[in-house]
Design a protein around this motif. Structure first.
Motif, PDB file in Angstrom:
ATOM      1  N   LYS A   1      -7.871   4.683  -2.000  1.00  0.00           N
ATOM      2  CA  LYS A   1      -6.841   4.220  -2.920  1.00  0.00           C
ATOM      3  C   LYS A   1      -7.472   3.245  -3.924  1.00  0.00           C
ATOM      4  CE  LYS A   1      -3.341   6.042  -0.601  1.00  0.00           C
ATOM      5  NZ  LYS A   1      -3.657   7.443  -0.513  1.00  0.00           N
TER       6      LYS A   1
ATOM      7  N   TYR B   1      -6.663   0.523  -6.689  1.00  0.00           N
ATOM      8  CA  TYR B   1      -5.585  -0.331  -7.164  1.00  0.00           C
ATOM      9  C   TYR B   1      -5.973  -0.984  -8.487  1.00  0.00           C
ATOM     10  CZ  TYR B   1      -3.388   0.119  -2.609  1.00  0.00           C
ATOM     11  OH  TYR B   1      -2.781   0.624  -1.494  1.00  0.00           O
TER      12      TYR B   1
ATOM     13  N   LYS C   1      -2.507  -4.485  -7.201  1.00  0.00           N
ATOM     14  CA  LYS C   1      -2.811  -5.501  -6.203  1.00  0.00           C
ATOM     15  C   LYS C   1      -2.993  -6.831  -6.918  1.00  0.00           C
ATOM     16  CE  LYS C   1      -5.582  -6.714  -2.246  1.00  0.00           C
ATOM     17  NZ  LYS C   1      -6.530  -6.271  -1.231  1.00  0.00           N
TER      18      LYS C   1
ATOM     19  N   HIS D   1       2.277  -3.616  -5.285  1.00  0.00           N
ATOM     20  CA  HIS D   1       2.090  -2.798  -4.090  1.00  0.00           C
ATOM     21  C   HIS D   1       1.357  -3.549  -2.994  1.00  0.00           C
ATOM     22  CE1 HIS D   1       2.806   0.056  -7.373  1.00  0.00           C
ATOM     23  NE2 HIS D   1       3.386   0.785  -6.442  1.00  0.00           N
ATOM     24  N   LYS D   2       0.454  -4.485  -3.393  1.00  0.00           N
ATOM     25  CA  LYS D   2      -0.289  -5.280  -2.414  1.00  0.00           C
ATOM     26  C   LYS D   2      -0.517  -6.682  -2.959  1.00  0.00           C
ATOM     27  CE  LYS D   2      -2.862  -2.183   0.476  1.00  0.00           C
ATOM     28  NZ  LYS D   2      -4.062  -2.143   1.272  1.00  0.00           N
TER      29      LYS D   2
ATOM     30  N   SER E   1      -2.946 -10.305  -1.941  1.00  0.00           N
ATOM     31  CA  SER E   1      -3.862 -10.980  -1.031  1.00  0.00           C
ATOM     32  C   SER E   1      -3.100 -12.153  -0.421  1.00  0.00           C
ATOM     33  CB  SER E   1      -5.111 -11.461  -1.765  1.00  0.00           C
ATOM     34  OG  SER E   1      -4.795 -12.512  -2.646  1.00  0.00           O
ATOM     35  N   GLN E   2      -3.563 -12.652   0.729  1.00  0.00           N
ATOM     36  CA  GLN E   2      -2.866 -13.751   1.400  1.00  0.00           C
ATOM     37  C   GLN E   2      -2.807 -14.986   0.515  1.00  0.00           C
ATOM     38  OE1 GLN E   2      -4.996 -14.208   5.087  1.00  0.00           O
ATOM     39  NE2 GLN E   2      -3.639 -12.763   6.161  1.00  0.00           N
TER      40      GLN E   2
ATOM     41  N   VAL F   1       7.024  -6.677  -2.197  1.00  0.00           N
ATOM     42  CA  VAL F   1       6.079  -5.590  -1.967  1.00  0.00           C
ATOM     43  C   VAL F   1       6.802  -4.275  -2.291  1.00  0.00           C
ATOM     44  CG1 VAL F   1       4.652  -4.403  -0.282  1.00  0.00           C
ATOM     45  CG2 VAL F   1       4.851  -6.878  -0.212  1.00  0.00           C
TER      46      VAL F   1
ATOM     47  N   GLU G   1       7.266  -0.494  -1.887  1.00  0.00           N
ATOM     48  CA  GLU G   1       6.939   0.520  -0.887  1.00  0.00           C
ATOM     49  C   GLU G   1       6.604   1.826  -1.603  1.00  0.00           C
ATOM     50  OE1 GLU G   1       6.581  -0.100   2.334  1.00  0.00           O
ATOM     51  OE2 GLU G   1       7.138  -2.186   1.924  1.00  0.00           O
ATOM     52  N   ARG G   2       5.712   2.606  -1.027  1.00  0.00           N
ATOM     53  CA  ARG G   2       5.317   3.889  -1.619  1.00  0.00           C
ATOM     54  C   ARG G   2       6.388   4.934  -1.416  1.00  0.00           C
ATOM     55  NH1 ARG G   2       0.790   3.757  -3.718  1.00  0.00           N
ATOM     56  NH2 ARG G   2      -0.802   2.334  -3.080  1.00  0.00           N
TER      57      ARG G   2
END
Length: 149
Positions: free
Chosen positions: A72, A74, A110, A126-127, A129-130, A145, A147-148
């Protein structure tokens, strides 16, 4: 100016080279193809990678690894770039593309945590990082977030 009066620019056209019409023409005998051999024959085309029968470079080099066809990719964006939006605004992938901040969404967006965020934003991606999620929530914003399908 009429259609039949149009002519090419001076010096842009050349006469075709006439070969194989006798020694006096300057292009006789071998017709500009040099001596004997493979390239003197008709229909000869040698690939650019051909090395005269020597083992080609691509076959001499070792093969390593593989290409994951399920990887994937991003579109990546840092939160310091998100600081340009007004406080309270919803940041979506479509908005990022329209503003020219990311080229295309690829397999998603991301958000990474480089930089600082001072505005309160609702970020849809979609994503995350912490560190990015922590900094967005610390600034009073929300992380959504996507979802796909």
């Amino acid at each position: 100016m009429k259609l039949h009066e149009i002519k090419p620019a001076p010096g842009s056209t050349k006469r075709r080279k006439v070969v194989g019409r006798g020694r006096g023409s300057g292009h006789g005998t071998t017709a500009g193809r040099g001596g004997k051999g493979q390239t003197a024959r008709t229909g000869s085309s040698i690939p650019a990678w051909f090395e005269g029968g020597q083992m080609p470079l691509i076959r001499r080099l070792p093969k390593r690894g593989f290409t994951n066809i399920f990887k994937k990719n991003y579109a990546i964006i840092n939160i310091e770039i998100l600081d340009r939006f007004e406080s309270g605004q919803e940041v979506t992938p479509a908005l990022l593309v329209s503003q020219g901040l990311i080229g295309s969404r690829n397999n998603g967006v991301k958000v990474l945590g480089a930089g600082a965020l001072t505005k309160t934003l609702t970020v849809h991606a979609h994503k995350f990082s912490q560190s990015a999620a922590a900094k967005i929530e610390a600034a009073g914003g929300k992380v959504q977030v996507i979802e796909r399908d």
